[in-house]
Design an enzyme around this catalytic site. Structure first.
Site, PDB file in Angstrom:
ATOM      1  N   VAL A  33     -55.934  12.374 -11.826  1.00 46.20           N
ATOM      2  CA  VAL A  33     -55.262  13.632 -11.495  1.00 46.20           C
ATOM      3  C   VAL A  33     -55.115  13.757  -9.984  1.00 46.20           C
ATOM      4  O   VAL A  33     -56.064  13.467  -9.230  1.00 46.20           O
ATOM      5  CB  VAL A  33     -56.067  14.832 -12.028  1.00 46.20           C
ATOM      6  CG1 VAL A  33     -55.486  16.149 -11.522  1.00 46.20           C
ATOM      7  CG2 VAL A  33     -56.091  14.820 -13.549  1.00 46.20           C
ATOM      8  N   CYS A  34     -53.935  14.194  -9.546  1.00 48.79           N
ATOM      9  CA  CYS A  34     -53.726  14.537  -8.139  1.00 48.79           C
ATOM     10  C   CYS A  34     -52.842  15.778  -8.078  1.00 48.79           C
ATOM     11  O   CYS A  34     -52.589  16.416  -9.104  1.00 48.79           O
ATOM     12  CB  CYS A  34     -53.103  13.373  -7.369  1.00 48.79           C
ATOM     13  SG  CYS A  34     -51.399  13.003  -7.835  1.00 48.79           S
ATOM     14  N   ALA A  35     -52.366  16.134  -6.903  1.00 46.17           N
ATOM     15  CA  ALA A  35     -51.607  17.376  -6.753  1.00 46.17           C
ATOM     16  C   ALA A  35     -50.237  17.306  -7.400  1.00 46.17           C
ATOM     17  O   ALA A  35     -49.833  18.210  -8.138  1.00 46.17           O
ATOM     18  CB  ALA A  35     -51.471  17.735  -5.274  1.00 46.17           C
ATOM     19  N   GLU A  48     -48.594  13.947  -8.533  1.00 46.95           N
ATOM     20  CA  GLU A  48     -48.461  12.803  -9.424  1.00 46.95           C
ATOM     21  C   GLU A  48     -48.562  11.472  -8.704  1.00 46.95           C
ATOM     22  O   GLU A  48     -49.197  10.522  -9.179  1.00 46.95           O
ATOM     23  CB  GLU A  48     -47.157  12.829 -10.228  1.00 46.95           C
ATOM     24  CG  GLU A  48     -46.961  11.656 -11.168  1.00 46.95           C
ATOM     25  CD  GLU A  48     -45.599  11.660 -11.853  1.00 46.95           C
ATOM     26  OE1 GLU A  48     -44.873  10.669 -11.675  1.00 46.95           O
ATOM     27  OE2 GLU A  48     -45.259  12.635 -12.569  1.00 46.95           O
ATOM     28  N   MET A  65     -51.200  18.482 -10.720  1.00 42.21           N
ATOM     29  CA  MET A  65     -51.721  19.828 -10.916  1.00 42.21           C
ATOM     30  C   MET A  65     -50.625  20.889 -10.878  1.00 42.21           C
ATOM     31  O   MET A  65     -50.792  21.982 -11.425  1.00 42.21           O
ATOM     32  CB  MET A  65     -52.788  20.136  -9.864  1.00 42.21           C
ATOM     33  CG  MET A  65     -54.084  19.348 -10.046  1.00 42.21           C
ATOM     34  SD  MET A  65     -54.934  19.707 -11.618  1.00 42.21           S
ATOM     35  CE  MET A  65     -55.572  21.363 -11.295  1.00 42.21           C
TER      36      MET A  65
END
Length: 373
Positions: free
Chosen positions: A70-72, A74, A98
């Protein structure tokens, strides 16, 4: 390597499936807001710490559990997932990051209405927002819609229902309302509490105490539940004598905060009056349906968020404070941080500013912070 959608992750949350999440955002962002699941496990290692390779974390990632990166937005998670795949580990990345998690809405049917019709709750699981749709005899009403308006209009179309009315229980400060946009698109009436709408720049229908609006054969009753405290205009809805849509006044695990317009001292008394007197006069059998939830434990087995009013008076700590001074202290001191960009969000919901879509997404990033716990 594959993409996992926010809807797929939501299904895992609701069904209590196991998932191991490697979150590669900065530690402060992870600590402030993350994907929550009762059976999820987490490892937070910032992306820039993994640029030279993922070997240092391989022994921290269980080989027997599904892995999600998971990141902000993609991009970083795709790169780390590729590196893990090259190291022999299967991994998925969260499609859209996210930001996508923040925007996903999951419709859940919460019950049937007495004279036919249905009540749906739309769970914005990554943000903690809850919206509602009442459908009866081919007509629909929406309460506390989010800015992802297509979800509501498409759902109504699937149900062959014409959206006739859109309501906001109050002027929201933590998310941008989709109410006015839906009304403009569908020709529906847009209702706001007038005491919250003194500065709005558009036309609306005035949501007064003891109003009644019919949806098909279902009466949405707004009687004796003018509910100030979170805002001066906050208004609750009793639907079909079964459901209490409490807005941001009463939650399952907490109560609303009165400080988002800078008037915690003045509104603390209104909040207590609403919770301890006005709500006490309502049937204890009403199912409370709030506009937000705070923690994942508030979700029921089907993913919905609700509880009987009588149960909340017995169990919700915010409804069991006999001393008024202690109550005032609870709701005016030691409050959680205010929502991200809440002043800009209020001005957007008033129609004073009109940020573009990307700016609106940025304004809403972060957890729900409308409650006192």
């Amino acid at each position: 390597m594959k993409a996992m959608t926010a809807k797929e992750v939501t299904k895992k949350v609701i069904e209590n499936e196991e998932l191991f999440i490697l979150d590669v955002r900065n530690e402060s962002d992870f600590n402030d807001w993350k994907i929550e699941g009762k059976t999820f496990e987490y490892l937070n290692v910032p992306y820039f710490d993994l640029l030279d390779g993922v070997e240092s974390i391989l022994d921290k990632i269980p080989a027997d559990k599904e892995l999600l990166i998971v990141c902000a937005k993609e991009g970083s998670s795709v790169m780390i997932a590729e590196m893990l795949e090259e190291a022999g580990r299967e991994a998925s990345y969260l499609k859209g990051g996210m930001k996508a998690w923040s925007e996903h809405l999951e419709p859940v049917k919460v019950g049937d209405l007495k004279d036919g019709g249905e009540m749906y709750q739309f769970v914005r699981i990554g943000k903690g927002c809850l919206s509602y749709m009442v459908i009866s005899n081919g007509e629909a009403a929406i309460v506390d819609a989010t800015r992802m308006t297509d979800v509501f209009t498409d759902f109504a179309a699937e149900k062959n229902a014409e959206i006739k009315h859109v309501f906001d229980t109050h002027l929201h400060a933590d998310h941008i309302s989709g109410g006015r946009k839906i009304a403009e698109k569908t020709g529906a009436s847009y209702w706001l509490p007038p005491k919250d709408a003194e500065e709005v720049t558009f036309d609306y229908k005035s949501l007064e105490d003891e109003s009644e609006v019919m949806i098909g054969s279902t009466k949405i009753s707004i009687q004796a539940v003018y509910s100030p405290g979170h805002t001066i205009g906050s208004t609750s809805f009793v639907v079909d004598d079964q459901y209490l849509l409490s807005g941001d006044i009463l939650f399952i695990d907490s109560i609303g905060r009165p400080d988002l317009a800078g008037k915690a001292g003045a509104w603390a008394g209104d909040l207590r009056e609403t919770l301890y007197k006005r709500y006490k006069e309502l049937s204890s059998e009403l199912a409370v349906m709030p506009a937000h939830f705070m923690i994942i434990d508030e979700l029921n087995e089907d993913g919905s968020v609700s509880e009987k009013l009588g149960t909340l008076f017995a169990e919700n700590h915010g409804l069991k404070i006999d001393d008024e001074g202690e109550f005032r202290k609870l709701v005016s001191e030691n409050l959680p941080p205010q929502p991200n960009a809440y002043q800009e969000i209020r001005e957007t919901n008033m129609g004073k500013i009109n940020p573009d879509e990307e700016k609106q997404r940025e304004m809403e990033i972060g957890p729900n912070r409308c409650a006192v716990r």
